[in-house]
Design a protein around this motif. Structure first.
Motif, PDB file in Angstrom:
ATOM      1  N   ARG A 130      -5.553  21.422  13.956  1.00  6.96           N
ATOM      2  CA  ARG A 130      -5.951  20.057  13.598  1.00  6.96           C
ATOM      3  C   ARG A 130      -5.570  19.744  12.144  1.00  6.96           C
ATOM      4  O   ARG A 130      -5.067  18.660  11.843  1.00  6.96           O
ATOM      5  CB  ARG A 130      -7.457  19.870  13.801  1.00  6.96           C
ATOM      6  CG  ARG A 130      -7.924  18.423  13.627  1.00  6.96           C
ATOM      7  CD  ARG A 130      -9.434  18.312  13.780  1.00  6.96           C
ATOM      8  NE  ARG A 130      -9.873  18.635  15.131  1.00  6.96           N
ATOM      9  CZ  ARG A 130      -9.853  17.772  16.143  1.00  6.96           C
ATOM     10  NH1 ARG A 130      -9.389  16.537  15.963  1.00  6.96           N
ATOM     11  NH2 ARG A 130     -10.294  18.144  17.334  1.00  6.96           N
ATOM     12  N   ASN A 131      -5.794  20.679  11.250  1.00  3.48           N
ATOM     13  CA  ASN A 131      -5.453  20.467   9.842  1.00  3.48           C
ATOM     14  C   ASN A 131      -3.952  20.299   9.646  1.00  3.48           C
ATOM     15  O   ASN A 131      -3.500  19.504   8.822  1.00  3.48           O
ATOM     16  CB  ASN A 131      -5.963  21.628   8.994  1.00  3.48           C
ATOM     17  CG  ASN A 131      -7.474  21.626   8.849  1.00  3.48           C
ATOM     18  OD1 ASN A 131      -8.117  20.583   8.970  1.00  3.48           O
ATOM     19  ND2 ASN A 131      -8.048  22.793   8.593  1.00  3.48           N
ATOM     20  N   GLU A 132      -3.171  21.052  10.429  1.00 10.46           N
ATOM     21  CA  GLU A 132      -1.722  20.935  10.326  1.00 10.46           C
ATOM     22  C   GLU A 132      -1.257  19.578  10.837  1.00 10.46           C
ATOM     23  O   GLU A 132      -0.352  18.966  10.260  1.00 10.46           O
ATOM     24  CB  GLU A 132      -1.049  22.063  11.116  1.00 10.46           C
ATOM     25  CG  GLU A 132       0.450  22.112  10.899  1.00 10.46           C
ATOM     26  CD  GLU A 132       1.059  23.422  11.377  1.00 10.46           C
ATOM     27  OE1 GLU A 132       2.290  23.513  11.379  1.00 10.46           O
ATOM     28  OE2 GLU A 132       0.291  24.339  11.728  1.00 10.46           O
ATOM     29  N   VAL A 133      -1.889  19.112  11.919  1.00 13.34           N
ATOM     30  CA  VAL A 133      -1.560  17.780  12.438  1.00 13.34           C
ATOM     31  C   VAL A 133      -1.885  16.723  11.385  1.00 13.34           C
ATOM     32  O   VAL A 133      -1.086  15.813  11.124  1.00 13.34           O
ATOM     33  CB  VAL A 133      -2.337  17.493  13.743  1.00 13.34           C
ATOM     34  CG1 VAL A 133      -2.166  16.033  14.162  1.00 13.34           C
ATOM     35  CG2 VAL A 133      -1.865  18.413  14.861  1.00 13.34           C
ATOM     36  N   ARG A 134      -3.043  16.849  10.748  1.00 14.46           N
ATOM     37  CA  ARG A 134      -3.437  15.864   9.739  1.00 14.46           C
ATOM     38  C   ARG A 134      -2.479  15.824   8.564  1.00 14.46           C
ATOM     39  O   ARG A 134      -2.093  14.754   8.085  1.00 14.46           O
ATOM     40  CB  ARG A 134      -4.847  16.177   9.226  1.00 14.46           C
ATOM     41  CG  ARG A 134      -5.944  15.855  10.222  1.00 14.46           C
ATOM     42  CD  ARG A 134      -7.319  16.110   9.637  1.00 14.46           C
ATOM     43  NE  ARG A 134      -8.352  15.793  10.621  1.00 14.46           N
ATOM     44  CZ  ARG A 134      -9.655  15.898  10.398  1.00 14.46           C
ATOM     45  NH1 ARG A 134     -10.078  16.325   9.209  1.00 14.46           N
ATOM     46  NH2 ARG A 134     -10.525  15.579  11.328  1.00 14.46           N
ATOM     47  N   SER A 135      -2.098  16.981   8.077  1.00 15.20           N
ATOM     48  CA  SER A 135      -1.239  17.041   6.890  1.00 15.20           C
ATOM     49  C   SER A 135       0.138  16.450   7.166  1.00 15.20           C
ATOM     50  O   SER A 135       0.782  15.906   6.261  1.00 15.20           O
ATOM     51  CB  SER A 135      -1.107  18.485   6.399  1.00 15.20           C
ATOM     52  OG  SER A 135      -0.441  19.291   7.366  1.00 15.20           O
ATOM     53  N   SER A 136       0.591  16.528   8.426  1.00 16.88           N
ATOM     54  CA  SER A 136       1.910  15.987   8.774  1.00 16.88           C
ATOM     55  C   SER A 136       1.838  14.533   9.234  1.00 16.88           C
ATOM     56  O   SER A 136       2.720  13.724   8.913  1.00 16.88           O
ATOM     57  CB  SER A 136       2.551  16.830   9.879  1.00 16.88           C
ATOM     58  OG  SER A 136       2.725  18.170   9.480  1.00 16.88           O
ATOM     59  N   PHE A 137       0.792  14.204   9.987  1.00 17.22           N
ATOM     60  CA  PHE A 137       0.718  12.882  10.601  1.00 17.22           C
ATOM     61  C   PHE A 137       0.334  11.799   9.586  1.00 17.22           C
ATOM     62  O   PHE A 137       0.778  10.646   9.691  1.00 17.22           O
ATOM     63  CB  PHE A 137      -0.299  12.887  11.753  1.00 17.22           C
ATOM     64  CG  PHE A 137       0.065  11.971  12.889  1.00 17.22           C
ATOM     65  CD1 PHE A 137       0.975  10.943  12.726  1.00 17.22           C
ATOM     66  CD2 PHE A 137      -0.509  12.137  14.138  1.00 17.22           C
ATOM     67  CE1 PHE A 137       1.316  10.106  13.784  1.00 17.22           C
ATOM     68  CE2 PHE A 137      -0.188  11.314  15.195  1.00 17.22           C
ATOM     69  CZ  PHE A 137       0.730  10.294  15.018  1.00 17.22           C
ATOM     70  N   THR A 138      -0.485  12.142   8.591  1.00 23.08           N
ATOM     71  CA  THR A 138      -0.929  11.126   7.631  1.00 23.08           C
ATOM     72  C   THR A 138       0.243  10.475   6.905  1.00 23.08           C
ATOM     73  O   THR A 138       0.382   9.239   6.931  1.00 23.08           O
ATOM     74  CB  THR A 138      -1.925  11.727   6.621  1.00 23.08           C
ATOM     75  OG1 THR A 138      -3.080  12.207   7.333  1.00 23.08           O
ATOM     76  CG2 THR A 138      -2.363  10.681   5.606  1.00 23.08           C
ATOM     77  N   PRO A 139       1.141  11.228   6.258  1.00 23.07           N
ATOM     78  CA  PRO A 139       2.283  10.565   5.604  1.00 23.07           C
ATOM     79  C   PRO A 139       3.246   9.935   6.604  1.00 23.07           C
ATOM     80  O   PRO A 139       3.845   8.894   6.316  1.00 23.07           O
ATOM     81  CB  PRO A 139       2.949  11.701   4.823  1.00 23.07           C
ATOM     82  CG  PRO A 139       2.508  12.958   5.497  1.00 23.07           C
ATOM     83  CD  PRO A 139       1.129  12.684   6.005  1.00 23.07           C
ATOM     84  N   LEU A 140       3.397  10.547   7.788  1.00 26.12           N
ATOM     85  CA  LEU A 140       4.306   9.994   8.798  1.00 26.12           C
ATOM     86  C   LEU A 140       3.852   8.604   9.226  1.00 26.12           C
ATOM     87  O   LEU A 140       4.656   7.672   9.320  1.00 26.12           O
ATOM     88  CB  LEU A 140       4.378  10.931  10.007  1.00 26.12           C
ATOM     89  CG  LEU A 140       5.220  10.427  11.185  1.00 26.12           C
ATOM     90  CD1 LEU A 140       6.683  10.285  10.779  1.00 26.12           C
ATOM     91  CD2 LEU A 140       5.083  11.381  12.376  1.00 26.12           C
ATOM     92  N   LEU A 141       2.563   8.454   9.490  1.00 21.67           N
ATOM     93  CA  LEU A 141       2.039   7.165   9.940  1.00 21.67           C
ATOM     94  C   LEU A 141       2.192   6.110   8.850  1.00 21.67           C
ATOM     95  O   LEU A 141       2.613   4.983   9.108  1.00 21.67           O
ATOM     96  CB  LEU A 141       0.578   7.309  10.350  1.00 21.67           C
ATOM     97  CG  LEU A 141      -0.056   6.060  10.956  1.00 21.67           C
ATOM     98  CD1 LEU A 141      -0.738   6.392  12.292  1.00 21.67           C
ATOM     99  CD2 LEU A 141      -1.090   5.438  10.023  1.00 21.67           C
ATOM    100  N   ARG A 142       1.884   6.474   7.611  1.00 23.07           N
ATOM    101  CA  ARG A 142       1.978   5.518   6.506  1.00 23.07           C
ATOM    102  C   ARG A 142       3.420   5.077   6.278  1.00 23.07           C
ATOM    103  O   ARG A 142       3.692   3.914   5.963  1.00 23.07           O
ATOM    104  CB  ARG A 142       1.421   6.125   5.226  1.00 23.07           C
ATOM    105  CG  ARG A 142      -0.081   6.306   5.228  1.00 23.07           C
ATOM    106  CD  ARG A 142      -0.606   6.697   3.860  1.00 23.07           C
ATOM    107  NE  ARG A 142      -0.274   5.693   2.846  1.00 23.07           N
ATOM    108  CZ  ARG A 142      -0.880   5.620   1.671  1.00 23.07           C
ATOM    109  NH1 ARG A 142      -1.837   6.471   1.358  1.00 23.07           N
ATOM    110  NH2 ARG A 142      -0.536   4.704   0.797  1.00 23.07           N
TER     111      ARG A 142
END
Length: 225
Positions: free
Chosen positions: A196-208
């Motif tokens: 979950r933490n790995e998804v967050r670290s990658s998905f947050t900048p990707l979405l923005r």
């Protein structure tokens, strides 16, 4: 929303804004009306957006209802697929604390949408198709974990939506294009948090970086709660 013929500085003052900020808003508003928003500095555009978001909505003769993020079609589409996965997981008799990798991916995307509140209009939803490849990549990564840390189950990603389309004229697309039972990696409790933490670290900048309506957002990244 009614078109504004003048600025609403007095209303900002009534909301408790400082005199400096009220004056700055009025000056920037006048400048934008004359020269256009593109000629403003990014910081000034963000300030105007913040000020106008604080003002009450001006209604026209007809009642104006702004959809919440949770009511937008894209958000409901994600929620629908996540609910279908949770229903399927309930029948898999998973070990306590286990979670499907795909469910985690959708949970984290919904969490980011709740936080950033993007417009989710057509420009956003077209660009959001880029997230398909990211989900596939992360799901493959989950499936490649050591066998003692995960279980490989199966799930029909199209069944729930196919059933919905038989009942109503839904225009939603399938989350994945492959039909039939597909591998569904389930993470055991020891690896759920790290994935979950790995998804967050990658998905947050990707979405923005992907959604046009977030191009100039000044919202900070969500806290990892």
């Amino acid at each position: 929303m009614a078109k504004e013929l003048t600025h609403r500085a007095d209303e900002l003052a009534g909301l408790g804004w400082s005199a400096d900020d009220v004056n700055r808003y009025a000056e920037l508003w006048e400048y934008r009306q004359r020269w256009g928003a593109m000629n403003l500095e990014r910081e000034d555009r963000l300030f105007l957006r913040k000020a106008e978001a604080a003002l009450p909505v001006l209604a026209t003769g007809k009642a104006t209802i702004k959809k919440s993020t949770q009511d937008k079609s894209y958000y409901r589409w994600l929620r629908f697929h996540l609910d279908a996965m949770n229903t399927a997981q309930a029948q898999m008799e998973l070990a306590e604390g286990s979670q499907g990798a795909w469910a985690i991916l959708l949970e984290e995307e919904l969490r980011l949408l709740d936080h950033y509140q993007p417009v989710l209009g057509l420009p956003d939803t077209i660009k959001a198709k880029k997230f398909d490849a990211f989900r596939e990549q992360m799901a493959e990564q989950a499936a490649s974990l050591a066998s003692e840390d995960m279980q490989l189950r199966s799930h029909d990603f199209q069944a729930a939506l196919a059933e919905l389309k038989e009942k109503e004229n839904s225009k939603w697309r399938h989350l994945r294009e492959t039909s039939g039972e597909q591998p569904y990696p389930v993470l055991l409790s020891g690896t759920v948090d790290s994935f979950r933490n790995e998804v967050r670290s990658s998905f947050t900048p990707l979405l923005r970086q992907t959604l046009p309506s977030l191009a100039e957002t000044d919202r900070p990244d969500p806290d990892d709660v």
